[in-house]
Design an enzyme around this catalytic site. Structure first.
Site, PDB file in Angstrom:
ATOM      1  N   GLU A   1      -7.735   3.060  -6.865  1.00  0.00           N
ATOM      2  CA  GLU A   1      -8.536   2.761  -5.676  1.00  0.00           C
ATOM      3  C   GLU A   1     -10.025   2.722  -6.027  1.00  0.00           C
ATOM      4  O   GLU A   1     -10.476   3.317  -7.015  1.00  0.00           O
ATOM      5  CB  GLU A   1      -8.271   3.812  -4.591  1.00  0.00           C
ATOM      6  CG  GLU A   1      -9.097   3.670  -3.303  1.00  0.00           C
ATOM      7  CD  GLU A   1      -8.880   2.358  -2.545  1.00  0.00           C
ATOM      8  OE1 GLU A   1      -9.189   1.292  -3.117  1.00  0.00           O
ATOM      9  OE2 GLU A   1      -8.456   2.418  -1.373  1.00  0.00           O
TER      10      GLU A   1
ATOM     11  N   ARG B   1       0.860  -1.188   0.000  1.00  0.00           N
ATOM     12  CA  ARG B   1       0.000   0.000   0.000  1.00  0.00           C
ATOM     13  C   ARG B   1       0.901   1.244   0.000  1.00  0.00           C
ATOM     14  O   ARG B   1       2.014   1.219   0.535  1.00  0.00           O
ATOM     15  CB  ARG B   1      -0.868  -0.008   1.257  1.00  0.00           C
ATOM     16  CG  ARG B   1      -1.829   1.151   1.400  1.00  0.00           C
ATOM     17  CD  ARG B   1      -2.492   1.095   2.771  1.00  0.00           C
ATOM     18  NE  ARG B   1      -3.355   2.246   3.016  1.00  0.00           N
ATOM     19  CZ  ARG B   1      -3.778   2.615   4.218  1.00  0.00           C
ATOM     20  NH1 ARG B   1      -3.412   1.910   5.285  1.00  0.00           N
ATOM     21  NH2 ARG B   1      -4.550   3.666   4.355  1.00  0.00           N
ATOM     22  N   HIS B   2       0.421   2.299  -0.598  1.00  0.00           N
ATOM     23  CA  HIS B   2       1.160   3.563  -0.652  1.00  0.00           C
ATOM     24  C   HIS B   2       1.542   4.073   0.744  1.00  0.00           C
ATOM     25  O   HIS B   2       0.995   3.633   1.761  1.00  0.00           O
ATOM     26  CB  HIS B   2       0.315   4.624  -1.359  1.00  0.00           C
ATOM     27  CG  HIS B   2      -1.015   4.835  -0.688  1.00  0.00           C
ATOM     28  ND1 HIS B   2      -1.162   5.570   0.472  1.00  0.00           N
ATOM     29  CD2 HIS B   2      -2.250   4.388  -1.000  1.00  0.00           C
ATOM     30  CE1 HIS B   2      -2.429   5.576   0.840  1.00  0.00           C
ATOM     31  NE2 HIS B   2      -3.118   4.858  -0.037  1.00  0.00           N
TER      32      HIS B   2
END
Length: 250
Positions: free
Chosen positions: A155, A79-80
């Site tokens: 997303e 995940r970022h």
């Protein structure tokens, strides 16, 4: 897990005009390269390579000093880094909330961790949203792994909930309604369709190991692809910023 290498070349050893002694196996020189680019050559019986199904381009594990085995087809996901709206406890969705300075540092640290790990990653695919793209580029800069944008990793669009509190009571209930499009957003079922289609495509690409850099909403779909989950487990699933998860395609 043993050391992981990519098979660069397989060449049968030359014996000239001499015949092999009875019972001596035909040997091949197998050129191996690790994630750091270091190479070594390992003599290995041709018959055993055939039995194991090891070919040029395959990822292999070296158990001990001289025992090869075909490595599982891996997929890595992260995940970022931390974003402004993560700090403010807001739902990001398709809203392009940028990385904070801490998020940028997390991305750089993850890149260094991937480089040190020797994980056999061939290519990075990342979401087009800047928080994931910037994270992916930091990893690519640290590792030298080529990276490209994959629009399917964007997303989930949470419609009317974007910008509202992540722990809002109504949103927590709506997350368990898998056909709900959140007034102009994207349902869990629609999201799963595009992510499952992407994962099926990556599964078929058996010669390439990918790192996906995306979002928490994508993380729960990827998790559900690899293991059984109840509706409640799915709705509650997620990973931390810049957490690295390894999966194996069966």
């Amino acid at each position: 897990m043993g050391s992981i290498y990519r098979v660069v070349r397989i060449e049968e050893q030359m014996y000239g005009c001499e015949e092999l002694p009875a019972g001596q196996p035909v040997l091949c020189d197998v050129l191996l390269r690790d994630a750091a680019g270091a190479e070594r050559t390992l003599p290995y019986p041709d018959k055993e390579l055939t039995r194991l199904g090891i070919n040029e381009g395959d990822a292999v594990e070296l158990a001990g000093e001289d025992t090869l085995q075909k490595a599982p087809h891996r997929l890595y996901f992260t995940r970022h880094g931390e974003t402004v709206w993560n700090v403010e406890n807001k739902i990001c969705g398709m809203t392009d909330s940028p990385l904070t300075p801490r998020g940028q540092q997390q991305a750089q640290e993850l890149g260094e961790a991937v480089r040190r790990s020797g994980a056999p990653i061939d290519r990075i695919l990342y979401s087009p949203l800047s928080r994931a793209a910037d994270t992916a580029k930091a990893i690519a800069d640290a590792t030298g792994i080529p990276a490209q944008c994959e629009p399917l990793l964007r997303e989930q669009c949470f419609g009317r909930y974007e910008g509202t509190p992540r722990d809002g009571a109504e949103f927590q209930i709506s997350k368990t309604h898998f056909a709900d499009r959140y007034s102009g957003g994207e349902s869990m079922m629609q999201l799963a369709q595009r992510i499952y289609n992407l994962l099926d495509r990556l599964r078929a690409d058996t010669g390439t190991t990918y790192l996906l850099v995306a979002h928490n909403g994508i993380a729960r779909v990827v998790e559900s692809y690899f293991r059984d989950m109840t509706n409640e487990e799915y709705a509650a699933a997620g990973i931390k910023n810049c957490e690295l998860v390894e999966y194996h395609f069966e």
